[in-house]
Design an enzyme around this catalytic site. Structure first.
Site, PDB file in Angstrom:
ATOM      1  CG  ASN A   1      45.401  39.261  31.436  1.00  0.00           C
ATOM      2  OD1 ASN A   1      46.425  38.992  32.051  1.00  0.00           O
ATOM      3  ND2 ASN A   1      44.669  38.335  30.829  1.00  0.00           N
TER       4      ASN A   1
ATOM      5  CD1 TRP B   1      56.173  38.701  34.593  1.00  0.00           C
ATOM      6  CD2 TRP B   1      57.052  38.230  32.587  1.00  0.00           C
ATOM      7  NE1 TRP B   1      56.185  39.857  33.855  1.00  0.00           N
ATOM      8  CE2 TRP B   1      56.733  39.609  32.629  1.00  0.00           C
ATOM      9  CE3 TRP B   1      57.619  37.719  31.422  1.00  0.00           C
ATOM     10  CZ2 TRP B   1      56.969  40.464  31.542  1.00  0.00           C
ATOM     11  CZ3 TRP B   1      57.850  38.566  30.336  1.00  0.00           C
ATOM     12  CH2 TRP B   1      57.528  39.910  30.401  1.00  0.00           C
TER      13      TRP B   1
HETATM   14  C1  LIG Z   1      53.166  38.654  32.351  1.00  0.00           C
HETATM   15  C2  LIG Z   1      52.041  38.996  33.302  1.00  0.00           C
HETATM   16  C3  LIG Z   1      52.304  39.679  34.481  1.00  0.00           C
HETATM   17  C4  LIG Z   1      51.274  39.996  35.364  1.00  0.00           C
HETATM   18  N1  LIG Z   1      51.582  40.683  36.524  1.00  0.00           N
HETATM   19  C5  LIG Z   1      50.581  40.992  37.398  1.00  0.00           C
HETATM   20  C6  LIG Z   1      50.871  41.696  38.609  1.00  0.00           C
HETATM   21  O1  LIG Z   1      52.024  41.999  38.938  1.00  0.00           O
HETATM   22  N2  LIG Z   1      49.824  42.019  39.416  1.00  0.00           N
HETATM   23  C7  LIG Z   1      48.528  41.674  39.119  1.00  0.00           C
HETATM   24  O2  LIG Z   1      47.615  41.998  39.902  1.00  0.00           O
HETATM   25  N3  LIG Z   1      48.243  40.970  38.006  1.00  0.00           N
HETATM   26  C8  LIG Z   1      49.223  40.629  37.129  1.00  0.00           C
HETATM   27  N4  LIG Z   1      48.908  39.946  35.982  1.00  0.00           N
HETATM   28  C9  LIG Z   1      47.521  39.435  35.797  1.00  0.00           C
HETATM   29  C10 LIG Z   1      46.548  40.373  35.065  1.00  0.00           C
HETATM   30  O3  LIG Z   1      47.137  40.883  33.904  1.00  0.00           O
HETATM   31  C11 LIG Z   1      46.060  41.535  35.926  1.00  0.00           C
HETATM   32  O4  LIG Z   1      45.619  41.067  37.177  1.00  0.00           O
HETATM   33  C12 LIG Z   1      44.884  42.274  35.260  1.00  0.00           C
HETATM   34  O5  LIG Z   1      45.279  42.764  34.011  1.00  0.00           O
HETATM   35  C13 LIG Z   1      44.427  43.410  36.155  1.00  0.00           C
HETATM   36  O6  LIG Z   1      43.453  44.170  35.535  1.00  0.00           O
HETATM   37  P1  LIG Z   1      41.944  44.156  36.056  1.00  0.00           P
HETATM   38  O7  LIG Z   1      41.913  44.386  37.528  1.00  0.00           O
HETATM   39  O8  LIG Z   1      41.183  45.100  35.200  1.00  0.00           O
HETATM   40  O9  LIG Z   1      41.520  42.664  35.734  1.00  0.00           O
HETATM   41  P2  LIG Z   1      40.086  41.971  35.623  1.00  0.00           P
HETATM   42  O10 LIG Z   1      40.055  41.260  34.315  1.00  0.00           O
HETATM   43  O11 LIG Z   1      38.994  42.925  35.901  1.00  0.00           O
HETATM   44  O12 LIG Z   1      40.165  40.835  36.741  1.00  0.00           O
HETATM   45  C14 LIG Z   1      39.840  41.088  38.117  1.00  0.00           C
HETATM   46  C15 LIG Z   1      40.943  40.599  38.996  1.00  0.00           C
HETATM   47  O13 LIG Z   1      41.161  39.202  38.815  1.00  0.00           O
HETATM   48  C16 LIG Z   1      42.546  38.903  38.985  1.00  0.00           C
HETATM   49  N5  LIG Z   1      43.113  38.412  37.726  1.00  0.00           N
HETATM   50  C17 LIG Z   1      42.666  38.632  36.465  1.00  0.00           C
HETATM   51  N6  LIG Z   1      43.451  37.991  35.571  1.00  0.00           N
HETATM   52  C18 LIG Z   1      44.422  37.377  36.276  1.00  0.00           C
HETATM   53  C19 LIG Z   1      45.524  36.561  35.923  1.00  0.00           C
HETATM   54  N7  LIG Z   1      45.787  36.245  34.651  1.00  0.00           N
HETATM   55  N8  LIG Z   1      46.329  36.104  36.896  1.00  0.00           N
HETATM   56  C20 LIG Z   1      46.077  36.389  38.199  1.00  0.00           C
HETATM   57  N9  LIG Z   1      45.036  37.164  38.598  1.00  0.00           N
HETATM   58  C21 LIG Z   1      44.214  37.643  37.650  1.00  0.00           C
HETATM   59  C22 LIG Z   1      43.235  40.213  39.332  1.00  0.00           C
HETATM   60  O14 LIG Z   1      43.319  40.327  40.725  1.00  0.00           O
HETATM   61  C23 LIG Z   1      42.293  41.246  38.745  1.00  0.00           C
HETATM   62  O15 LIG Z   1      42.398  42.498  39.349  1.00  0.00           O
HETATM   63  C24 LIG Z   1      49.935  39.614  35.072  1.00  0.00           C
HETATM   64  C25 LIG Z   1      49.677  38.925  33.875  1.00  0.00           C
HETATM   65  C26 LIG Z   1      50.710  38.622  32.998  1.00  0.00           C
HETATM   66  C27 LIG Z   1      50.390  37.894  31.720  1.00  0.00           C
END
Ligand SMILES: Cc1cc2nc3c(=O)[nH]c(=O)nc-3n(C[C@H](O)[C@H](O)[C@H](O)COP(=O)(O)OP(=O)(O)OC[C@H]3O[C@@H](n4cnc5c(N)ncnc54)[C@H](O)[C@@H]3O)c2cc1C
Length: 484
Positions: free
Chosen positions: A347, A388
């Site tokens: 992220n 975005w």
């Molecule tokens: C430009 C950009 C584009 C992104 N596109 C996507 C995408 O297409 N799909 C996607 O699932 N996430 C997206 N994210 C949000 C975030 O980066 C990912 O959800 C996260 O990196 C997933 O990794 P994790 O499951 O280990 O997250 P963890 O940190 O373990 O978080 C657990 C869950 O919380 C939710 N979450 C965490 N951070 C965010 C956030 N900033 N916004 C919304 N939900 C969040 C997700 O469902 C994630 O799986 C985007 C972020 C940015 C900045």
């Protein structure tokens, strides 16, 4: 006489656990016909991208396996959804169709039409919530308008009744006397013909259901350190559940309650603050869906109309260099290569590469959103749009445009020993920590010892960040003047 069946139309809920549509079908007492229909055209501009298709192939395979373990199977169809459903209804004499809701604008339009048509035929049609903790229409401001700022939205969610407990997976499904015909999974052609997805297959265990062990492992080992580790791309500090949440292999309610339950074990559980921080991220996902539902145009238009006429540049070469991880900024290139290889990016790095595209290169954020859409295994219309628009400064509760990420400082702060860069940009691996985020500043002798010839073995910088920053701020100023 043949007993009418109940069709369960699987979509982004590819699981038996905590699946209310499936539960309703089981409770009806009728034979259950689980169905998945591949109809990408009905999803408008946002049919699943290449990486998501690859993921979907394996998710469907696992779903079929889980269904077979309870005496059933997954029936696959390809074509216009309504036609496929009507054929299945005729073939199975179904009198009811159950599904779990989705929230993308084109999908809502499609599903509404299907509900009307099937109801006209006298079928019982019912949809449920399996994807969210809180339905988007249940969280409202005092004046009954949707939220545009995260913190009050977050507080409003916490003041709602706790999300329902997850429902257990059924032990046995009643089969129809005769199964309708099914397409073969391979015939849907979800896997690429050229195997560019090898890295994705290596990075994720796609053959085995991983979801429950993923939750247990994260809650036991990762959650306590989450607040400190979550911003560090060089450590395995986040839960990596996003692709499973997107495909619906993992229930958000199951995850929510597992984290909550862990905090009730004061001796062995993670500190409540860590759990709170994690649940807050899950509510960011809720916020993304809330915005998508109430402001559907934001998938392609800025929520903040002041950005509608922003003079983005056109630069095909710059866009390509960004996509391929060849910008000359190590942390940006590491992120883009991690994305290309594994279908996922940390992220913090998503924010860095996004800021670089939009502010350093002044390229339109929808270009970034489209590339992510095609290459992420967790590509999700709600989260991607929110991410975005946040990066570009034009969304709800977004980072202001004038706050521009410095890719060198970000790299030094969040990848302090350069291990993330070394993993994904191996041509820089021998560079000492001091220069790893800014190789162009390293003395010639150091570069030579590290085997680096800038411009040949690793690209020169596409832009000078300080100059690019000044240019972005100038454009921002102009755009505000024209918007006034
Ligand atoms: C430009 C950009 C584009 C992104 N596109 C996507 C995408 O297409 N799909 C996607 O699932 N996430 C997206 N994210 C949000 C975030 O980066 C990912 O959800 C996260 O990196 C997933 O990794 P994790 O499951 O280990 O997250 P963890 O940190 O373990 O978080 C657990 C869950 O919380 C939710 N979450 C965490 N951070 C965010 C956030 N900033 N916004 C919304 N939900 C969040 C997700 O469902 C994630 O799986 C985007 C972020 C940015 C900045």
């Amino acid at each position: 006489m043949k007993q009418p069946a109940a069709i369960v139309w699987f979509r982004q809920d590819l699981r038996l656990d905590d699946n209310p549509a499936l539960e309703a079908a089981v409770k009806s007492g009728k034979p259950v016909v689980p169905v998945f229909i591949w109809d990408p055209d009905s999803e408008g501009d946002w049919s699943p991208g290449a990486a998501s298709r690859s993921w979907l192939h394996f998710a469907l395979k696992k779903l079929d396996k889980s269904l077979r373990a309870v005496g059933s199977r997954l029936v696959l169809h390809e074509g216009p959804t309504l036609e496929c459903l009507e054929k299945l209804i005729d073939d199975t004499s179904a009198d009811s169709v159950f599904w779990n809701r989705r929230y993308e604008p084109a999908v809502i339009a499609r599903d509404t039409k299907i509900k009307t048509e099937l109801s006209k035929r006298g079928l019982h049609v019912e949809s449920f919530n399996a994807m969210l903790l809180f339905e988007p229409w249940t969280v409202k401001t005092k004046t009954a308008t949707p939220y545009k700022v995260f913190t009050p939205f977050y507080r409003a969610c916490l003041s709602q009744p706790e999300p329902d407990d997850p429902i257990s997976a059924p032990q046995k499904l009643k089969s129809p006397g005769k199964w309708p015909t099914s397409a073969k999974l391979e015939s849907l052609k979800l896997l690429p013909r050229i195997h560019w997805d090898t890295g994705i297959r290596e990075a994720w265990r796609l053959d085995e259901p991983e979801e429950s062990s993923l939750i247990d492992r994260f809650v036991q080992q990762g959650l306590a350190g989450y607040p400190e580790a979550r911003d560090r791309p060089d450590v395995d500090g986040t839960s990596r559940v996003s692709p499973y949440l997107h495909s619906g292999e993992l229930s958000p309610r199951r995850l929510w309650h597992a984290v909550r339950a862990a905090t009730r074990r004061p001796k062995t559980g993670p500190p409540p603050k860590a759990a709170e921080g994690y649940l807050r991220e899950l509510i960011w996902r809720e916020f993304a869906y809330h915005l998508l539902f109430h402001f559907p145009k934001t998938v392609s238009e800025p929520l903040n109309a002041g950005f509608a006429k922003f003079a983005w540049r056109k630069d095909a070469g710059g866009l390509k260099a960004w996509q391929k991880g060849q910008t000359g900024y190590p942390i940006v290139d590491a992120g883009m290569r991690q994305l290309w290889t594994t279908g996922w990016m940390h992220n913090r790095v998503r924010m860095i590469v996004g800021s670089f595209l939009v502010k350093d290169l002044l390229l339109p954020w929808p270009e970034g959103a489209k590339w992510f859409w095609d290459t992420l295994v967790d590509a999700d219309l709600a989260n991607n749009t929110l991410g975005w628009q946040w990066v570009a400064g034009c969304g709800a509760d977004a980072a202001p445009f004038f706050r521009i990420f410095n890719p060198i400082r970000q790299g030094e702060k969040f990848d302090p020993e350069g291990n993330y860069v070394r993993e994904w940009v191996p041509e820089l691996s021998k560079l000492p920590d001091r220069w790893i985020q800014k190789p162009w500043e390293a003395p010639e002798s150091i570069l030579k010892d590290a085997g680096i010839d800038l411009g040949r073995t690793y690209p020169q910088r596409l832009v000078d960040h300080d100059e690019a920053r000044a240019r972005a701020l100038e454009e921002f100023k102009k755009s505000r003047e024209t918007a006034e």
